[in-house]
Design a protein around this motif. Sequence first.
Motif, PDB file in Angstrom:
ATOM      1  N   LEU A  70      -9.050   3.479  -1.065  1.00  0.00           N
ATOM      2  CA  LEU A  70      -8.024   4.475  -0.762  1.00  0.00           C
ATOM      3  C   LEU A  70      -6.672   4.009  -1.291  1.00  0.00           C
ATOM      4  CD1 LEU A  70      -7.291   7.138   1.023  1.00  0.00           C
ATOM      5  CD2 LEU A  70      -6.112   5.386   2.330  1.00  0.00           C
ATOM      6  N   ILE A  71      -6.360   2.747  -1.093  1.00  0.00           N
ATOM      7  CA  ILE A  71      -5.072   2.222  -1.564  1.00  0.00           C
ATOM      8  C   ILE A  71      -4.962   2.357  -3.080  1.00  0.00           C
ATOM      9  CG2 ILE A  71      -3.664   0.131  -1.755  1.00  0.00           C
ATOM     10  CD1 ILE A  71      -4.840  -0.576   1.090  1.00  0.00           C
ATOM     11  N   GLU A  72      -6.034   2.093  -3.785  1.00  0.00           N
ATOM     12  CA  GLU A  72      -6.038   2.248  -5.245  1.00  0.00           C
ATOM     13  C   GLU A  72      -5.818   3.712  -5.626  1.00  0.00           C
ATOM     14  OE1 GLU A  72      -9.164   1.710  -8.945  1.00  0.00           O
ATOM     15  OE2 GLU A  72      -9.366   0.394  -7.210  1.00  0.00           O
ATOM     16  N   ARG A  73      -6.480   4.618  -4.902  1.00  0.00           N
ATOM     17  CA  ARG A  73      -6.363   6.050  -5.192  1.00  0.00           C
ATOM     18  C   ARG A  73      -4.941   6.562  -4.967  1.00  0.00           C
ATOM     19  NH1 ARG A  73      -8.443   9.466  -1.349  1.00  0.00           N
ATOM     20  NH2 ARG A  73      -7.485  11.435  -1.729  1.00  0.00           N
ATOM     21  N   VAL A  74      -4.331   6.205  -3.819  1.00  0.00           N
ATOM     22  CA  VAL A  74      -2.987   6.714  -3.539  1.00  0.00           C
ATOM     23  C   VAL A  74      -1.941   6.062  -4.441  1.00  0.00           C
ATOM     24  CG1 VAL A  74      -3.532   7.425  -1.186  1.00  0.00           C
ATOM     25  CG2 VAL A  74      -2.508   5.172  -1.570  1.00  0.00           C
ATOM     26  N   THR A  75      -2.196   4.842  -4.888  1.00  0.00           N
ATOM     27  CA  THR A  75      -1.298   4.212  -5.855  1.00  0.00           C
ATOM     28  C   THR A  75      -1.244   5.054  -7.124  1.00  0.00           C
ATOM     29  OG1 THR A  75      -1.664   1.992  -4.970  1.00  0.00           O
ATOM     30  CG2 THR A  75      -0.896   2.136  -7.249  1.00  0.00           C
ATOM     31  N   GLY A  76      -2.381   5.545  -7.564  1.00  0.00           N
ATOM     32  CA  GLY A  76      -2.426   6.421  -8.731  1.00  0.00           C
ATOM     33  C   GLY A  76      -1.745   7.752  -8.484  1.00  0.00           C
ATOM     34  N   LEU A  77      -1.960   8.328  -7.308  1.00  0.00           N
ATOM     35  CA  LEU A  77      -1.360   9.625  -6.990  1.00  0.00           C
ATOM     36  C   LEU A  77       0.161   9.554  -6.917  1.00  0.00           C
ATOM     37  CD1 LEU A  77      -3.804  10.928  -4.223  1.00  0.00           C
ATOM     38  CD2 LEU A  77      -3.495  11.876  -6.511  1.00  0.00           C
ATOM     39  N   TYR A  78       0.658   8.538  -6.224  1.00  0.00           N
ATOM     40  CA  TYR A  78       2.099   8.414  -6.008  1.00  0.00           C
ATOM     41  C   TYR A  78       2.825   7.686  -7.141  1.00  0.00           C
ATOM     42  CZ  TYR A  78       2.056  10.257  -1.246  1.00  0.00           C
ATOM     43  OH  TYR A  78       1.955  11.080  -0.135  1.00  0.00           O
ATOM     44  N   GLY A  79       2.083   6.948  -7.950  1.00  0.00           N
ATOM     45  CA  GLY A  79       2.715   6.201  -9.034  1.00  0.00           C
ATOM     46  C   GLY A  79       3.399   4.933  -8.570  1.00  0.00           C
ATOM     47  N   ALA A  80       3.043   4.458  -7.384  1.00  0.00           N
ATOM     48  CA  ALA A  80       3.590   3.217  -6.817  1.00  0.00           C
ATOM     49  C   ALA A  80       2.604   2.699  -5.782  1.00  0.00           C
ATOM     50  CB  ALA A  80       4.947   3.461  -6.172  1.00  0.00           C
ATOM     51  N   ALA A  81       2.501   1.387  -5.684  1.00  0.00           N
ATOM     52  CA  ALA A  81       1.626   0.789  -4.665  1.00  0.00           C
ATOM     53  C   ALA A  81       2.311   0.866  -3.297  1.00  0.00           C
ATOM     54  CB  ALA A  81       1.325  -0.668  -5.014  1.00  0.00           C
ATOM     55  N   PRO A  82       1.557   1.182  -2.243  1.00  0.00           N
ATOM     56  CA  PRO A  82       2.164   1.312  -0.918  1.00  0.00           C
ATOM     57  C   PRO A  82       2.242  -0.024  -0.181  1.00  0.00           C
ATOM     58  CG  PRO A  82      -0.144   1.880  -0.774  1.00  0.00           C
ATOM     59  CD  PRO A  82       0.142   1.580  -2.232  1.00  0.00           C
ATOM     60  N   SER A  83       3.201  -0.092   0.729  1.00  0.00           N
ATOM     61  CA  SER A  83       3.163  -1.133   1.753  1.00  0.00           C
ATOM     62  C   SER A  83       2.709  -0.421   3.024  1.00  0.00           C
ATOM     63  CB  SER A  83       4.520  -1.808   1.942  1.00  0.00           C
ATOM     64  OG  SER A  83       5.461  -0.896   2.448  1.00  0.00           O
ATOM     65  N   ILE A  84       1.873  -1.081   3.802  1.00  0.00           N
ATOM     66  CA  ILE A  84       1.263  -0.449   4.978  1.00  0.00           C
ATOM     67  C   ILE A  84       1.554  -1.306   6.201  1.00  0.00           C
ATOM     68  CG2 ILE A  84      -0.891   0.325   6.034  1.00  0.00           C
ATOM     69  CD1 ILE A  84      -1.968   0.679   3.151  1.00  0.00           C
ATOM     70  N   GLU A  85       2.074  -0.652   7.253  1.00  0.00           N
ATOM     71  CA  GLU A  85       2.397  -1.355   8.490  1.00  0.00           C
ATOM     72  C   GLU A  85       1.769  -0.626   9.672  1.00  0.00           C
ATOM     73  OE1 GLU A  85       6.232  -2.790  11.130  1.00  0.00           O
ATOM     74  OE2 GLU A  85       6.566  -1.638   9.320  1.00  0.00           O
ATOM     75  N   PHE A  86       1.078  -1.369  10.505  1.00  0.00           N
ATOM     76  CA  PHE A  86       0.465  -0.845  11.724  1.00  0.00           C
ATOM     77  C   PHE A  86       1.371  -1.184  12.908  1.00  0.00           C
ATOM     78  CE2 PHE A  86      -2.913  -1.316   8.722  1.00  0.00           C
ATOM     79  CZ  PHE A  86      -3.834  -0.326   9.025  1.00  0.00           C
ATOM     80  N   VAL A  87       1.632  -0.199  13.766  1.00  0.00           N
ATOM     81  CA  VAL A  87       2.446  -0.421  14.961  1.00  0.00           C
ATOM     82  C   VAL A  87       1.761   0.220  16.162  1.00  0.00           C
ATOM     83  CG1 VAL A  87       4.639  -0.561  13.715  1.00  0.00           C
ATOM     84  CG2 VAL A  87       3.853   1.652  14.546  1.00  0.00           C
ATOM     85  N   GLU A  88       1.946  -0.362  17.322  1.00  0.00           N
ATOM     86  CA  GLU A  88       1.416   0.238  18.549  1.00  0.00           C
ATOM     87  C   GLU A  88       2.389   1.296  19.038  1.00  0.00           C
ATOM     88  OE1 GLU A  88      -0.384  -2.229  21.574  1.00  0.00           O
ATOM     89  OE2 GLU A  88      -0.340  -3.908  20.149  1.00  0.00           O
ATOM     90  N   ILE A  89       1.843   2.383  19.543  1.00  0.00           N
ATOM     91  CA  ILE A  89       2.667   3.480  20.068  1.00  0.00           C
ATOM     92  C   ILE A  89       2.654   3.383  21.585  1.00  0.00           C
ATOM     93  CG2 ILE A  89       2.883   5.979  20.287  1.00  0.00           C
ATOM     94  CD1 ILE A  89       1.649   6.171  17.477  1.00  0.00           C
TER      95      ILE A  89
END
Length: 98
Positions: A70-89
């Motif tokens: 998924l990360i590879e796919r969205v990097t292609g879609l957005y044209g940039a690699a994402p940073s991903i952060e998990f937080v508790e709600i």
Amino acid sequence: MIGVTVTFSYPSGFDRSRIVDVAGNARGMFEGMPGVRFKFFTFSEKHQQAVNFYVWESKEEAEQFFSPELIERVTGLYGAAPSIEFVEIAEIVDNSKN
């Protein structure tokens, strides 16, 4: 519940229309998706970022979703690699039903 912030930063080449198109095309994929309570597509031209925020029912579901594929796919879609952060709600206020 768990929140996930996915940030795409553009040091140059920020393209508002590309980000809006990606969001419009991806929206249907998340409607009714098991485990996803909310998903927000956002962007800031000032900061040259697209930031997506998810609210998941469980951390396990969120972690499973954000696979290397998924990360590879969205990097292609957005044209940039994402940073991903998990937080508790701790709590959610939802006034949409008022």
